[in-house]
Structures are given as structure tokens and as C-alpha cells.
Scaffold this motif. Structure first.
Motif, PDB file in Angstrom:
ATOM      1  N   GLU A   2      -8.154  -0.560 -12.242  1.00 62.55           N
ATOM      2  CA  GLU A   2      -8.690   0.478 -11.374  1.00 62.55           C
ATOM      3  C   GLU A   2     -10.157   0.232 -11.097  1.00 62.55           C
ATOM      4  OE1 GLU A   2      -8.993   5.341 -11.216  1.00 62.55           O
ATOM      5  OE2 GLU A   2      -8.027   4.316 -12.901  1.00 62.55           O
ATOM      6  N   HIS A   3     -10.870  -0.221 -12.116  1.00 64.94           N
ATOM      7  CA  HIS A   3     -12.295  -0.496 -11.918  1.00 64.94           C
ATOM      8  C   HIS A   3     -12.493  -1.675 -10.972  1.00 64.94           C
ATOM      9  CE1 HIS A   3     -16.553  -0.690 -12.769  1.00 64.94           C
ATOM     10  NE2 HIS A   3     -16.428  -1.964 -13.154  1.00 64.94           N
ATOM     11  N   ARG A 513       0.337  -2.341  -4.106  1.00 63.18           N
ATOM     12  CA  ARG A 513      -1.103  -2.147  -4.198  1.00 63.18           C
ATOM     13  C   ARG A 513      -1.412  -0.708  -4.611  1.00 63.18           C
ATOM     14  NH1 ARG A 513      -3.925  -6.267  -1.479  1.00 63.18           N
ATOM     15  NH2 ARG A 513      -2.655  -7.486  -0.015  1.00 63.18           N
ATOM     16  N   LYS A 514      -2.543  -0.551  -5.282  1.00 60.33           N
ATOM     17  CA  LYS A 514      -3.055   0.776  -5.517  1.00 60.33           C
ATOM     18  C   LYS A 514      -3.632   1.338  -4.222  1.00 60.33           C
ATOM     19  CE  LYS A 514      -4.011   0.317 -10.425  1.00 60.33           C
ATOM     20  NZ  LYS A 514      -5.032   0.473 -11.496  1.00 60.33           N
ATOM     21  N   TRP A 515      -3.815   2.635  -4.193  1.00 59.59           N
ATOM     22  CA  TRP A 515      -4.215   3.312  -2.964  1.00 59.59           C
ATOM     23  C   TRP A 515      -5.564   2.821  -2.448  1.00 59.59           C
ATOM     24  CZ3 TRP A 515      -8.528   6.422  -2.387  1.00 59.59           C
ATOM     25  CH2 TRP A 515      -9.233   6.732  -3.556  1.00 59.59           C
ATOM     26  N   GLY A 548      -1.717   4.955  -8.491  1.00 54.17           N
ATOM     27  CA  GLY A 548      -3.044   5.106  -9.068  1.00 54.17           C
ATOM     28  C   GLY A 548      -3.806   6.321  -8.611  1.00 54.17           C
ATOM     29  N   LEU A 549      -3.172   7.273  -7.961  1.00 53.85           N
ATOM     30  CA  LEU A 549      -3.858   8.453  -7.454  1.00 53.85           C
ATOM     31  C   LEU A 549      -3.314   9.678  -8.176  1.00 53.85           C
ATOM     32  CD1 LEU A 549      -5.990   9.335  -5.384  1.00 53.85           C
ATOM     33  CD2 LEU A 549      -4.151   9.695  -3.748  1.00 53.85           C
TER      34      LEU A 549
END
Length: 1492
Positions: A2-3, A513-515, A548-549
Motif C-alpha cells: 500500500e505504501h 490492481r489496488k484502487w 485496498g479501500l
């Protein structure tokens, strides 16, 4: 991770910051800056640690997101033919951002190639005026991230060269990755993509064949490998040794297609190319490893192509289902769900059809849910597909201890492509691979396509050769061989949200993919509008495939809003730096700026970030002249639509200055009315409003911002008073001053009614105060010293409003008087400063009278408005009192006959006064005189009704032009209502008759209905009353007797006298002469002689001829019509002589056409006359009628034989018409003789008569054939009828029982014996039977089955023979009742008939005992026989079809007589021989021959 994704997004945004340097070059000028290239991001790739230890939920599975419960999925009824009933079509052909033919990222690309990740050109903002359009575009972005496992590819290439491993053929993925090769080896890779083990060697691989399938067990200690030559091997992953080689588990040499471990590590299933499925059971007994094979499904019943066990792994939930060992298998036509424990059992099947060249596909996914009774649950989801068919089922364990499992179909449909692989990455994302090697990403909830990725460069490894069994000789079925063209079961695998694809030289990985990474991809490609649209879906929670949200709305919005602001600022910076059009294209620049500003406003409103809009974003536009103007102008629609309710002081100042410069201050005023006052600079706005006359805005600011309702009213009244004083010389107020005055009136009306100006409502707690304040200002007696002007009179504000527009101000007061506030008003007396309470309405009225009655400033028209106002208010409100003298003035004004202005308004005021008791205080006679002089007919109507003078009421209707039509309904009401006495009705009737003219002029039809239905008056008298107006008289009679435009109201039971009819005919001769002939033919209630005189008087030839015919003078009628015909032919002669065919004169052509039409009309009337009377005339008399007509019709033909073809053809048609009409009445030889002897035809050649004569011969032949056919049909019909009657009479009747239906004794028992024995139930029979009666008696058997003794029938109804039982069931008037003496119908055999057949006593039924006295016939029996013979004769006579026989006889006789010339062919006989049936019946056979 996430970072890292956050850093990627920030780097992408920071890349656009370099565009800031170019902004300085474009400040305060619109010169285009240097084109800055947006930096390209490095394509994302998976590190070597992506597969292995990092395969956890944090990276690739749904991170801490609650899985959807299956309760949210719409369950459908379990049905084996589920696919046949699917209505929902899976979205695929028309999708946004990734559908077939759709755009994956908003750039217009149909699909996204894995090797084409370069940045695309940014989308320029449009110039649309959408308030939220930028936030409503559906964009999904790049859902999957693509990467190549480069280190693994290097090891594959090295192994291929060093150990001759061959090409990759199959793959298995878990915490490690195994790749099988074409040379039988297996390469094991650890999570870091390092080659850990090489299982097998070249010699062993050559024996076993290529690897066709492989799978890990649950604890990653064993690897089961299937080979193309049918052998299975098991490898120990700890030491890399082969611990089992299985060769006898299935048919040797059959390639293994699927190998899968079950949750139990000692069990596995596999399938081979023969279509069979086997269960392997691994055991270790005394150190010896064994494997037992059981066949689960035999390929002889259909090849199983796909095997997919349901695996639960380490998840505790679903333990009961895991123990069942559920297995899904799919053949080319069906899907089977079986369980292995406790015994092998088929749980569910459904059909799965698709194209021949496609294989079935299966995949399981576990959905988590919560159950209130058992806690956390896992419900498996199965997706099955083949070709373009797709279907989802869920597996649910039912509650209770039964342990039953239900399979529920959820959804299904079709896609727009042929699918070769389907996988469920998680509970939200479905991935499908088509035959073109395109990956289609779908959202599971509604099957919306999210992305389309082209894998053409991946070079996927197919296992077609294993399905075709090429390594073992190719012995597979034809169907399996055709379907396996794109088999890739072992080349595609999923693991924790990743999709891995085995290529010929490398393994490819696709990860969700993450948002924020999806946003970063769009920003990196400079697709800012698409990035904003995608971010908006994240913000609203409507995005698909979110990873990821947070699921918490507030937290989600806070996080997404920050990213959206960064993207928006970067987008504006890049657009202003790079994409501004050249200065030569001003219009393009304006469109560019407006589109960009609209996007900024839309997103700032959604994010509630107006401070950003009016600070950072506005500062970016303010240095561009056109950009600043467009920014300010784009604010207006958002303000008017109440989307923007406040502006910053700087923006408001610039906004006002811009519109002031553009001379569009009215638009500024409209915007100010929609802004919140507390955010405005009141001093600035007030000064602006006073300076430019923005009165609405000024009132809005004072009332909403300072709650001051008096100041704006006082100031504006001062302005209006000044304008009125300046126009005392007779000028007209300017448009601006008039607008001011009317705004004041609306403002006063709103305040007194408790409504805010210009819209809204005043708060309830201050509404009374506002009314009192405004009222105090209006009735203010004196101005303050600061307000006072020179020579200001008392009550200046009230006087100003009255002077401006008296009528409209009084209307405002009328509306205000409806409020309860005016019952008692409280206000502050400005002279004393004390609070005062007085009746409000009376106070206002007194002030109005004081100001207007004692002043010369008001015109009579204004005083009239005051009087009208007073009259209406006095009628509505009882608390208004005026002096009697003043009230009389009001009445005199309202009833002023010299004033024609506002007549209806004054009359309405009088009506309202009349409805109260006020007017009752005055003399009614005086009121009537006043209203008569003013023509107030509605008022007079009420006054007369009160006095019950209904005749005068009626006069009010026809004197009022607007209400004349209502007089009829009023008269009808009076004549029918019981509240009116007889003399009153008579009075109204006499008044109506007296004014017949007025009623007829109003509505002639309604008048006729009135006279016929409501008035019992003599029709002749009513007609005489209209004698002075013949036209109205005719219209009245037209409606009475009917006709074109009339309705025929005359009643048949009481026809009008003949004199009225004759008067109507005479009027019709005068006004509608063309209707006389048709009316005479349809009516008979007139006298012939008088009517004949009328028609002769008006020279109506056809009507006179018809009347002559009715009097019996047929020859006179014929001569008159013939004379008319010759006159018209003579006119045609004259017209043809003047006709010039070469000139083509339109007038001459039309004249000839009209003349021929007139001749046709007269000719038709003559022909009808001749046809009607020929049947009553002798042969010579008929010839005397027809031959002159024929001569007249043929005479012009010889003279005009050289005329135009159209004219000659028309004349021939006339002659043919006459000939066709007369041939039924005049013999053909006589017609031919007449034609040949006619001088007009004898002089011509035979060719001219050929067509005419041939036509006559053909007509004769046609009639002869018709006569023969008719005779034959009649003969056949008569013969058939007689045959039916004969069969009916010959049919025997069987009695229902052997006893009489009346007396109850046996049919063959004598009456004497019955009476003697006391067994006869009929008293009549008992009285009749005597010594003279014989023992034997006749028996009557009816067609209904009932049977009687003759004496029983005769004694019941003497002279009538009828069944007593059936006759009681039928009506006495029914025609079904058959009488022996009066039979009217042929006998029928069904139960409804009651025809009796007498049977002699000697003709007893079979088995009847003979009478002991023997067979004797007495006189009575002889009489009965005679009676029966007569009855039969009468029966035959009644059924004899006399009319048909007479027709046949007449036709035969006429045909015979025609040969000797005694009668005309086909015609009627002479009157002297009319004794036959045809003449007596007036029979006439009208045969229609073909035209000549």
C-alpha cells in the motif's frame, strides 16, 4: 505494498508538476507555451518474491474486505433447463472501458495489449455545460496489472538448453510453482523464482512422454504428475525422488488430461483422453507405497473433458461439505456434481451446450458469509461455461441435521465471444479468455465488462496434442478431437487473486490492481478526466473490483477525496501549460476553458471543496484573460441552479465587475438572489444595487440579510413618488419606473400574505411582525423630516400606490383581505408613536374613500375601480360598512350605461353584492332599472327569478349574446322541474314561441327538439309563426322531418298533417331542389295533387314525373322525362358543335363532361321508371316505353361518330346501358328489329353496329345459360327436400315403454277392461268408455318416445294431437308444438319434436297379447282411418314448397312460350295470364347480363 502504491501515485502526480515552469511564460497572455511531454512511467512488473512467501492476503487476496454473503445473490428456481430460460444477457457487447469494441481506459482503444503500456494522448476538456457530467462517466481503468516472471523465464531457457527439458506443457501453482515440459521433466521453482528441483531425467521422460497434467497436495510435500503416454508419477518434494509410478490405474497408453488432489492428501482424481474419471487412493502398507484406482465415470457413456474438485483447504468453515468430497465433472453436453463420501452419488446435473469447437469449463470459488445460528459459513460458487454460454450456481447446505445440499442457479446468459477459460479471481472479479487470446475482466455482480486485454504476444501453451492423444497414437473420439482445438486447462491457474498463464517460454502474471494503483496508471498516461471519473466511483462506492479501500463510507471518502484533489490540480496545471489552443482560435480557447472550468466546478461541488475552487483553482485561471472570464461565466448556471450558494469575496467582486463590464447586470441580480446572504459583502452589494437599480437584489439583501422589510419599501416608494411627481404634466412613466412600481406591488402582496420575496416563505415567528411593519409603512400618515419633500400630502405612500396603478393595487388589497391579519391589525401610529389596533379592512376602506373621494388627482376610471373593489369586498366581508349615500354612488357607478369599460367585472361585482343582504336594503325596482340600463343580464336573471317572472328570465338569455345557447337548457329545466307550476310553464312556453326567431337564430336544431319534446304545441302553428322568415322555417322543418343536415324529430305515432309536409316540400323546392325527388320517394304523408302542383310550379321534372307515376299516368311521366332527356341531348349537340378538339380548351372539356353527366342522371331515372312499370304492362306497351328511350339514346351516336374517341365511348356506354336494362322486358328479336329499322343506324355500315349486336347476342347466350343453370339448381333442391321428407315419414318410431304415458295402463289393454278393473287414471277416459267402445284402441307414438292410447290423447284436448308430457315443458306459443290437425313443421326425430304416428290396434308391438274378442273394425275405426288419411294429405300439403314449384313452372312456361313469340324472353307474363303462381306472387327474376 500500500505504501508503494501511494508512492507510485505521488510520483505520477509529481511528474506533472514540471508543467508549472511553463505557466510563467503564459501569464496574462494566451500565447501557446512550449509543448511539454508528460513523462512515461515504468511498466510495473512483479519481483522475484512475488511468487512464494509473499503470496498472502495482503498482496494478492482481498485485503480485509468482507466477502459478500450469498443472501445478496438473487437465487433462481432450480431447473435442469436453466440455460434455456435465461433472460439476462451477460454484459459484453456494449460495455464501457473494456467491452467488446469498448474502451478500456477512456482513450478509445478496443483492447489493451500487454506490450503497449505507453502513455496515450491526454483528453482535452470539452465545452459542455454539464453540471455533473464529469462525475457520471463510467470508467474502470486498468483492473489487472500485467508482469512477466523474468527470472523464471531465464531458468526455463537454461534448463531447455542444459538438460534438454523441452518446452513448457503444463503448470501447477501453490506456494511454489511447477512447470512440466514436453520431454517429461518437471521444473520446481521457489517463491523467489529460483530453480529448486528438476524432477526426472531425459531417459525417464522419454519413457513417460510429455507432462500433460500435474498438481500439488495440500501440504506441498507431494507432486502428482500425469504424462501423455498414460503413466502417473508421484514425487517427494523434500528430496526430489519419485516415490510412485502408476501404470495400471486406467487404460494403458491413454493420455492423462487432469490430475487433482482432494482435501484428503491420500486421495486424488484424474481423467484421461478416453473421457473416463478415476479416483486414486494412496496407501502405505508395511513400508510399501500402493495406489488403488476406482473408476468414477466411464468414457463409454460420454467423454468427461473437465474435472474440478471442491477444495476447502485449511478453512474451518464448511467442514460438512468438505467431508463429502464434492467433485464437478463436465462432458460436452452436461455437468455432473457428485460426492464421493459416504458413497458415490450424483447430486445434481444440468445441461451445458455450446459450439462444437469448444470445451466445457469449470471453476469453484468459496464465498464467505455469516449465519446467525452457526456463525461464519462458506458457500461454494460454481461457474460453468462452454462457448459463449455462461452459468453460475451456488452450493448451500440446508439448515438442520439432515445435511442436505442444494444447488441453486443464480445467473447465466451469453457473452459476445467464444470462451476457452474461465476463472474466479475473487468474489467480485470473473476472468475469461477467448479464442482470440483476449482476457475479459467482468464484475460478478452484474457481469459488466471492466477490461479487455490482448494476450496475442503471450504465446499461450496449449494441450491440444494431449487431447488428441498424439503421443499414444491418436485414438480419441471425433467430437473430442474437434472440441480440443483451444484446450488450455493446464496453462492457466489462479492463486490468491493472481492469474498465471503459461507461455511457450515464460510465465505471465495478471494481478488485480489496488484502487490507487489504477488511478496512478491513468495519471501516468495523462488520462486525467478518466482518472477523475474513476476516482469518483471510488468516492461514491460504485466502483467495481475494488482492492485496498476501506468499506466505511466516511473513511473511504476522506481518503479518495485527497487523491482527487491532487489529480484535479495536476490536470489543471498540465492543461493550462500544454493544451491551450493558439491565440488565433479564440472560440476554441473559450470552449477549452469552459470545459476545464466545468470539470473543476463539478468535482469541487461533489467533494464539497468550494474553498479549493475559489482559491487554488481560481488563482490558476486568473492570470489568463479569457480563462478568467470563462471561469466567472461558468459560475452562473451553477448559481442559478442552486448548486453554488456562496462565493468568496474576491470571486464575488470579480464576478460583479466582469458582468458590469459586459453590461449584463440583470444576470448578476439573478445570481445574487440565489446566493446565501451571510456570505456576501452587504455594503458592496447594497451600493451596487442602488447604483444600477437592482431592486430585487436590494430587497433580497435587506430582508434576508438584515431582516429589514421597511427600509427597502420606503426607499423604493420614494423613488416611485419622485417619478410620478415628475410626470404630473401628462407624461408617461419610463419602463424602469413601471418595473419598479410593479415590483413594489408584488413585494407588498408577498409580505402581507406571509411569503418571502421573490420566492420562499417567511418564518412563522416573524410573519406577523412583517405584515404589521409593511402595513404601517403603507398607511403611514406623514413622512419623517429626512424623507419629506416639498408639498407632501397626508398618507404619501398609500397615495403613491394608488396613483401608480389603482386597479392593480386594489387587487393586491383584495388578496390581502383574505388573510386573518386584516380582521384586526396592529400597527404603530407614526404621529403619536403608540401601538394601535383597529379593524384592518374597515381602516383601509376608510382611507381609500378619504383619499380618492376628496381628491381631484384620481380619474373617474380610478374611482370606478375603487367602487368595484368596494362592492366585491362588501359582498365577501361583513365587517366593511359604508354610508348609504356612498353605497348608492357605488351602485350608480357599477350600473352606469355610458361606461363600456370592464363590463364583465362590474357585472360580477353586482352579482357578488346581490348574493349578500346589502343589496336587499334598496328598492328592487330601482335595481332592475339600473341593471336594464347597464345590460347586466345575469343580475337581471337573479332579480327576475326572485320575483318568479320566468318569462323575463328567458328574455335575459336571448338578449345576452354570450348566453343565448343556454336558453334551451333553461326552458327544458322549467318544463321538467316540479318546482314550477303549470301557468309558469305556460308563460315560459308562450315567451319561447313569441321569440321563435331568436331561438332559431341561436340554434335551429335545439329549437326543433324543444318544440317536439318539451312543448305539446301544434306543429302547424309553430311553423306559421316563422312564416315571415322562410329560411328559418325551412331549417325548422328540416330538423322535424329529417334530411341532409336534419335529424328527423317527428314521431311516427303522431305524424304531422299533410299541409305541413307540403309546406316543407315547397320550401325544399325553393332552397334545396335537388333533395325533393329523394324525399318524395322516401315519404308518403303528402297529397299527390297538391304536391304535383308545387313541383310543377318550381319546374322539378324528376319530381313531377315521379308524382305522375304514382297517380297512374306512367306515359305522362315517361314523356316528361324523355322531353328532359332530349333537351339535355340538344344542349350537348350545341356544346359539341362549338367544341374544338385541337384547342384542348379546359372550359369546353368540362362543359361536355357536365352535359354527359346530366344525361346519365336523367337516363337513369327513366330506366328506373320503365323497369318499375314494365311488369304491369303488355308486350306492346312495354315496347312503347323502351323504344323511344332507345331511339333517344342512339340518336346522337350517329351524328357524332367522327367526334373524339372519349365522347364516342361515352355515347356508346349510354346506349349499352339502355339495351342492358331493357333486355329483361323486351324480346331480343324486337330489339334487333328496332335497331336495324332506325334511320340513324340504317344509313351506317355494319361495322358500326357489329359491337352492339355482338354484345346483345352474348347477353342472350349468358341469360340462356343462367336460366338453364337456375332450373337445374331448383330441380335438385326440390328433389332433395322431397327425399328428406320421404325418409322422415318412412322412419319408424319406437315407444319408450309398453304403458300409456297418460293413463298408465298397458298399450294393448282395452279401455273397457281398464275401467272395469279400476286401473284407468284418466277420468275423461272413464267417462268416455262405454258399451259402444270396442276393446281395441289405436295407439299414438310420438317422436319423443312417449306413447298414448288414442282416447287418452283425444280426451285431454279434443281436436289436438300432442304429447302431454313434452307439451307441458314447452311454451304454449312455441312453434315446436305439433298438432295432428294443424302441423306446420316437418316431423323430426329428435326429442324436441312431438309429432305422433297412429298405430292401429291390430298393429301392436312385438310381443303384445291379442285381444280375446278378435280383430274387429267398427265404424269408429273407419272414421279414424279417414281422419288419418286427411291428416297425411294436409301434412304433405303443408310441406309442399309452392313458391319453388311455381317458379320452376313459370320459367318452363315462359321458355316454351318464347319460342312461339307469345311472350317476351325472360320477362313477366301479360296481365291477362297472371293467374299462375309467379304473377300472383309478383315474382320477378332480375338477371344481370354482362355489359355490351
Amino acid at each position: 505494498m500500500e505504501h508503494e502504491d501511494e508512492q507510485d501515485l505521488q510520483q505520477a502526480l509529481a511528474a506533472t508538476k514540471s508543467a508549472q515552469d511553463a505557466l510563467a511564460k503564459r501569464r496574462r497572455s494566451n500565447t501557446p507555451g512550449s509543448a511539454l511531454k508528460s513523462p512515461k512511467g515504468v511498466a510495473g512488473s512483479l519481483s522475484l518474491t512475488s511468487i512464494g512467501g509473499d503470496f498472502d492476503d495482503t498482496d494478492f487476496d482481498v485485503p480485509s474486505v468482507t466477502l459478500p454473503t450469498l443472501e445478496d445473490i438473487l437465487a433462481e428456481k432450480d431447473n435442469d433447463d436453466f440455460l434455456a430460460d435465461i433472460d439476462a444477457v451477460v454484459a459484453g457487447a456494449t460495455t464501457t472501458d473494456g467491452g467488446a469494441g469498448g474502451d478500456t481506459s477512456g482513450t478509445g482503444k478496443a483492447s489493451e495489449s500487454v506490450n503497449s503500456m505507453s502513455a496515450s494522448a491526454p483528453v482535452h476538456p470539452s465545452s459542455g455545460k454539464s453540471k455533473t457530467g464529469a462525475a457520471t462517466t463510467t470508467v474502470h481503468g486498468s483492473v489487472l496489472r500485467y508482469s512477466r516472471l523474468k527470472n523464471l523465464a531465464a531458468h526455463l531457457h537454461s534448463a531447455s538448453s542444459r538438460v534438454d527439458a523441452g518446452l513448457p506443457t503444463a503448470m501447477a501453482v501453490s506456494s511454489s510453482l511447477a512447470v512440466g515440459t514436453s520431454h517429461g521433466l518437471v521444473l520446481m521453482f521457489d517463491p523467489s523464482q529460483a530453480l529448486k528441483l528438476v524432477l526426472g531425467n531425459g531417459r525417464l521422460g522419454q519413457q513417460l512422454g510429455p507432462v500433460s497434467a500435474l498438481d500439488f497436495n495440500g501440504d506441498m510435500t507431494r507432486l502428482l504428475v500425469g504424462h501423455a503416454k498414460g503413466t502417473l508419477t508421484m514425487w517427494d518434494l523434500g528430496n526430489g525422488k519419485c516415490i510412485r509410478t502408476i501404470t495400471d490405474a486406467h487404460v494403458p497408453g491413454t493420455p492423462v488430461l487432469h490430475v487433482r488432489f482432494l482435501d484428503d492428501p491420500t486421495q486424488a482424481v484424474f481423467s484421461d483422453s478416453g473421457g473416463s474419471v478415476f479416483l486414486l487412493q494412496f496407501r502405505r502398507v508395511m513400508g510399501v507405497r500402493t495406489a488403488e484406482s476406482d473408476c468414477l465415470f466411464s468414457g463409454s457413456r460420454g467423454e468427461v473433458c473437465c474435472v474440478q474438485p471442491l477444495l476447502f483447504g485449511e478453512k474451518g468453515a464448511g467442514k460438512v461439505l468438505a467431508e463429502m468430497r464434492i467433485l464437478a465433472m463436465a462432458s460436452l453436453t452436461k455437468v455432473f456434481i457428485v460426492r464421493l463420501r459416504p458413497k458415490l452419488e450424483v447430486m445434481f446435473t444440468f445441461s451445458l451446450k455450446g459450439e462444437l469447437g469448444t470445451l466445457p469449463l469449470l471453476d469453484w470459488h468459496l464465498l464467505s458469509g455469516d449465519n446467525s445460528s452457526v456463525g461464519k459459513t462458506v458457500e461454494p460458487l460454481l461457474v460453468a461455461a462452454r462457448g459463449n454460454q455462461l452459468v453460475f450456481h451456488r452450493l448451500r447446505q440446508e439448515d438442520g441435521e439432515s445435511g442436505n445440499v442444494a444447488f441453486i442457479p443464480i445467473k447465466g446468459g451469453t457473452v459476445s465471444f467464444q470462451c476457452i477459460s474461465v476463472k474466479l479471481l475473487n468474489s467480485e472479479v470473473v476472468v475469461m479468455l477467448d479464442t482470440r487470446e483476449h482476457i475479459h475482466v467482468f464484475d460478478y455482480s452484474d457481469m459488466t465488462e471492466l477490461q479487455d486485454i490482448d494476450l496475442v504476444d503471450v504465446h499461450l501453451a496449449y494441450s491440444t496434442s494431449h487431447f488428441k492423444s498424439l503421443a499414444a497414437g491418436g485414438s480419441v473420439s471425433k467430437a473430442l478431437e474437434v472440441a480440443s482445438q483451444h484446450s488450455c486447462y493446464q496453462s492457466i491457474a489462479t492463486y490468491r487473486g493472481q492469474l498465471l498463464l503459461l507461455g511457450v517460454d515464460v510465465v505471465h502474471c495478471l494481478t488485480i490492481r489496488k484502487w490507487d494503483e489504477r488511478l496512478a496508471v491513468l495519471v501516468r498516461d495523462s488520462q486525467f478526466p478518466e482518472a477523475l471519473a474513476l476516482a469518483m466511483t471510488f468516492y461514491r462506492g460504485t466502483a467495481r473490483a475494488i482492492i485496498g479501500l476501506s468499506s466505511q463510507a466516511e473513511e473511504r471518502r476522506e481518503v479518495v477525496a485527497g487523491h482527487m484533489i491532487d489529480i484535479l490540480l495536476a490536470y489543471v496545471d498540465l492543461s493550462l501549460a500544454v493544451h491551450i489552443p493558439d491565440d488565433d482560435h479564440i472560440e476554441e480557447q473559450e470552449n477549452f476553458y469552459k470545459g476545464l472550468v466545468n470539470i473543476c466546478i463539478d468535482y469541487c461541488l461533489i467533494l464539497d471543496a468550494t474553498d479549493l475552487l475559489f482559491s487554488d483553482l481560481y488563482e490558476r485561471f486568473v492570470d489568463f484573460v479569457i480563462g478568467r472570464a470563462c471561469f466567472l461565466e461558468c459560475l452562473e448556471p451553477y448559481i442559478i441552479g442552486d448548486h453554488l450558494t456562496s462565493l468568496s469575496p474576491v470571486v464575488l467582486r470579480d464576478f460583479i465587475e466582469h458582468y458590469q463590464t459586459q453590461q449584463m447586470l440583470q444576470r448578476v441580480e439573478n445570481c445574487l438572489l440565489h446566493l446565501e446572504v451571510h456570505n456576501l459583502d452587504l455594503h458592496q452589494v447594497v451600493v451596487l444595487c442602488w447604483t444600477y437599480g437592482l431592486y430585487d437584489a436590494m430587497i433580497y439583501v435587506y430582508t434576508r440579510g438584515m431582516h429589514d422589510y421597511a427600509t427597502p419599501l420606503q426607499e423604493l416608494l420614494r423613488l416611485l413618488r419622485s417619478a410620478l411627481n415628475s410626470q404630473d404634466g401628462g407624461g408617461v412613466l419610463s419602463d424602469g419606473d413601471q418595473v419598479l412600481g410593479y415590483k413594489l406591488l408584488v413585494y407588498i402582496s408577498c409580505c402581507l400574505a406571509g411569503r418571502a420575496y421573490p420566492s420562499g416563505e417567511i418564518a412563522d415567528d416573524i410573519a406577523a411582525t412583517v405584515r404589521s411593519t409593511v402595513f404601517s409603512v403603507i398607511v403611514k400618515k406623514q413622512l419623517n423630516e429626512a424623507e419629506a419633500d416639498d408639498q407632501v400630502e397626508s398618507f404619501p405612500h398609500l397615495r403613491t400606490l394608488l396613483r401608480f396603478d389603482t386597479r392593480e393595487f386594489l387587487n393586491v388589497l383584495s388578496l390581502a383581505f383574505e388573510e386573518d391579519f386584516f380582521s384586526t391589525v396592529s400597527f404603530r401610529d407614526t404621529s403619536t408613536g403608540q401601538a394601535v389596533q383597529r379593524p384592518g379592512r374597515q381602516l383601509v376602506v376608510d382611507l381609500l374613500l378619504r383619499l380618492m373621494m376628496n381628491s381631484r388627482d384620481f380619474s373617474p376610471s380610478q374611482l370606478g375601480s375603487l367602487f368595484t373593489f368596494l362592492a366585491r369586498q362588501m359582498a365577501k366581508h361583513n365587517d366593511i360598512k359604508v354610508q348609504r349615500q356612498l353605497f348608492e354612488q357605488v351602485l350608480e357607478f357599477l350600473c352606469n350605461p355610458d361606461s363600456s369599460t370592464r363590463h364583465e367585472e362590474r357585472q360580477q361585482a353586482m352579482l357578488e353584492l346581490l348574493s349578500t343582504n346589502i343589496a336587499g336594503q334598496f328598492d328592487a325596482e330601482q335595481l332592475i332599472v339600473l341593471c336594464e340600463s347597464a345590460s347586466f343580464f345575469q343580475v337581471l336573471e337573479q332579480l327576475y327569478e326572485r320575483r318568479r317572472e320566468f318569462a323575463k328570465v328567458l328574455s335575459c338569455y336571448w338578449r345576452d349574446p354570450t348566453r343565448r345557447a343556454q336558453a334551451f337548457s333553461y326552458i327544458h329545466h322549467v318544463m321538467l322541474d316540479d318546482s314550477f307550476v303549470e301557468f309558469e310553464r305556460a308563460e315560459v312556453e308562450q315567451a319561447a314561441l313569441k321569440h321563435m326567431q331568436e331561438l332559431m337564430e341561436a340554434d335551429s336544431l335545439a329549437t326543433a327538439k324543444l318544440m317536439i319534446t318539451d312543448f305539446a304545441h301544434d306543429l302547424e302553428d309553430v311553423t306559421n309563426r316563422l312564416s315571415e322568415h322562410p329560411k328559418l322555417q325551412y331549417e325548422f322543418l328540416l330538423h322535424v322531418f329529417g334530411g341532409p343536415g336534419g335529424v328527423g324529430l317527428a314521431k311516427p305515432e303522431s305524424p304531422p298533417p299533410p299541409q305541413v309536409h307540403e309546406q316543407y316540400i315547397e320550401l325544399m323546392c325553393k332552397y334545396d331542389p335537388t333533395l325533393v325527388y329523394s324525399y318524395l320517394r322516401s315519404n308518403e304523408n303528402y297529397r299527390l295533387e297538391e304536391t304535383l302542383m308545387i313541383c310543377r310550379k318550381h319546374l322539378l321534372t324528376d319530381a313531377v314525373a315521379f308524382l305522375l307515376e304514382r297517380t297512374g299516368d306512367v306515359q305522362g311521366a315517361f314523356n316528361l322525362l324523355l322531353k328532359s332527356l332530349r333537351a339535355k341531348i340538344s344542349f350537348l349537340d350545341k356544346t359539341v358543335d362549338e367544341y374544338d378538339s385541337d384547342s384542348e380548351n379546359i372550359v369546353q372539356v368540362e362543359t361536355v363532361r357536365v352535359a354527359i353527366t346530366a344525361i346519365n342522371g336523367v337516363l337513369l331515372v327513366i330506366i328506373q321508371l320503365c323497369q318499375r312499370n314494365s311488369v304491369r304492362l303488355e308486350a306492346e306497351q312495354r315496347q312503347d316505353l323502351w323504344f323511344p328511350l332507345l331511339e333517344a339514346a342512339m340518336s346522337p351516336q350517329q351524328r357524332w361518330r367522327h367526334a373524339s374517341s372519349a365522347l364516342v365511348s361515352a355515347l356508346k356506354e349510354l346506349t349499352s346501358h339502355v339495351l342492358n336494362s331493357m333486355m329483361g322486358y323486351v324480346p331480343l328479336p324486337a330489339i334487333l328489329k328496332q335497331i336495324l329499322s332506325d334511320p340513324s343506324t340504317s344509313s351506317g355500315s355494319f361495322g358500326e353496329l357489329k359491337d352492339l349486336m355482338m354484345g346483345m347476342v352474348e347477353t342472350y347466350s349468358y341469360e340462356q345459360t343462367l336460366l338453364t343453370t337456375t332450373n337445374r339448381l331448383l330441380a335438385g333442391d326440390i328433389n332433395g327436400s322431397i327425399s328428406v321428407l320421404k325418409r322422415v315419414k318412412e322412419k319408424g318410431l319406437a315407444p319408450r315403454s309398453a304403458v300409456c304415458s297418460d293413463c298408465g295402463r298397458r298399450l294393448w289393454e282395452s279401455n273397457t277392461a281398464a275401467v272395469a278393473a279400476g286401473r284407468s287414471s284418466s277420468p275423461a277416459v272413464a267417462a268416455t268408455v262405454g258399451g259402444s267402445v270396442k276393446d281395441k284402441d289405436d295407439i299414438y307414438v310420438f317422436s319423443c318416445g312417449h306413447s298414448y292410447h288414442r282416447l287418452c290423447v283425444v280426451s285431454r284436448q279434443p281436436g289436438i294431437v300432442a304429447c302431454g308430457i313434452c307439451n307441458k315443458k314447452l311454451s304454449t306459443s312455441t312453434s315446436r308444438q305439433a298438432d295432428w290437425h294443424r302441423i306446420r313443421e316437418p316431423p323430426r326425430t329428435h326429442s324436441d319434436s312431438t309429432v305422433a304416428t297412429p298405430v292401429s290396434g291390430a298393429e301392436k308391438p312385438l310381443g303384445a297379447k291379442p285381444n280375446a274378442a278378435g280383430a274387429r273394425e267398427d265404424g269408429n275405426a273407419s272414421a279414424g282411418l279417414v281422419q288419418r288419411v286427411d291428416a297425411v294429405a294436409r301434412l304433405h300439403s303443408s310441406f309442399r314448397t309452392g313458391s319453388r314449384l311455381q317458379i320452376l313452372h313459370s320459367l318452363n312456361r315462359h321458355n316454351t312460350s318464347s319460342t312461339v313469340g307469345s311472350s317476351s324472353r325472360g320477362g313477366a307474363p301479360a296481365a291477362s295470364s297472371s293467374s299462375d303462381g309467379t304473377a300472383a306472387d309478383r315474382f320477378q327474376l332480375n338477371l344481370a347480363p354482362p355489359p355490351l
